[in-house]
Design an enzyme around this catalytic site. Sequence first.
Site, PDB file in Angstrom:
ATOM      1  N   HIS A   1       0.841  -1.201   0.000  1.00 15.50           N
ATOM      2  CA  HIS A   1       0.000   0.000   0.000  1.00 15.50           C
ATOM      3  C   HIS A   1       0.874   1.247   0.000  1.00 15.50           C
ATOM      4  CE1 HIS A   1      -2.971   2.987   1.241  1.00 15.50           C
ATOM      5  NE2 HIS A   1      -3.890   2.135   0.836  1.00 15.50           N
TER       6      HIS A   1
ATOM      7  N   GLU B   1      -3.333   2.113  -7.325  1.00 13.65           N
ATOM      8  CA  GLU B   1      -3.717   3.294  -6.552  1.00 13.65           C
ATOM      9  C   GLU B   1      -2.816   4.469  -6.943  1.00 13.65           C
ATOM     10  OE1 GLU B   1      -3.199   2.947  -2.355  1.00 13.65           O
ATOM     11  OE2 GLU B   1      -1.241   2.017  -2.532  1.00 13.65           O
TER      12      GLU B   1
END
Length: 251
Positions: A96, A168
Amino acid sequence: MRKNIVVGNWKMNKTLQEGVFLAKELELALKERKVNCDVIICVPFTHLVAIFETINTKIVKLGAQNNADRVSGAYTGEVSAAMIASIGVQYVILGHSERRAYYGETNIILKEKVKMALENNLIPIFCIGEVLKERVAGKQNIVVRKQIEESLFDFSAEDFRKIILAYEPVWAIGTGRTATPVQVQEMHIFIRQILIDNYGQAIANETSILYGGSCNAGNAKELFINPDVDGGLIGGASLKVDTFLSIIEAF
């Protein structure tokens, strides 16, 4: 055929009691609906056991938000993939942007984390994406390709087909900027082509690629309609059942 997937990343939110209540509330809501995607919630380590014992994980699948890059030993504060798997959890978010930015996780470290996850039968939800400076400079494809190649391409085709990818664009998370559906589809096509080049058409076609840049109830439908967008990695919008359901039902 690849799966549509919506993942709720709770990040560092909700006390144990609040988290158990939210997970149960989501499960009950999904029992009343026929949805066209798998639903996963990735919750804080402290919540995993209680939520696993509370919900039906066939309805709401459960994941962690990280695992260590080591098997075991004197690594204070770390949680191993084996520990997570021993609970019965199936999924783990790795790579992430917040882990990369705040905790210095490199592509090489992340390769080890993915290795640990796979060896313990966890399904990695592996995040990739560029920051604003890289997007402005037109380097987004170079950055994303490097992240995938350095972290994932040492794995066999058999192992790689277990991995879920999540794009992302860091510049579109909490900044007021948004990636357009066209920009998202372009990047997802590019990512799938990288997979074709390395693993072949069949594996590329069955790999789910999620979008994780401020996906919400207002834009989920126009994002998910893209043929190469197979779902979303949802942050803040997953902390309220009604909002999260709106995204889930965008399929």
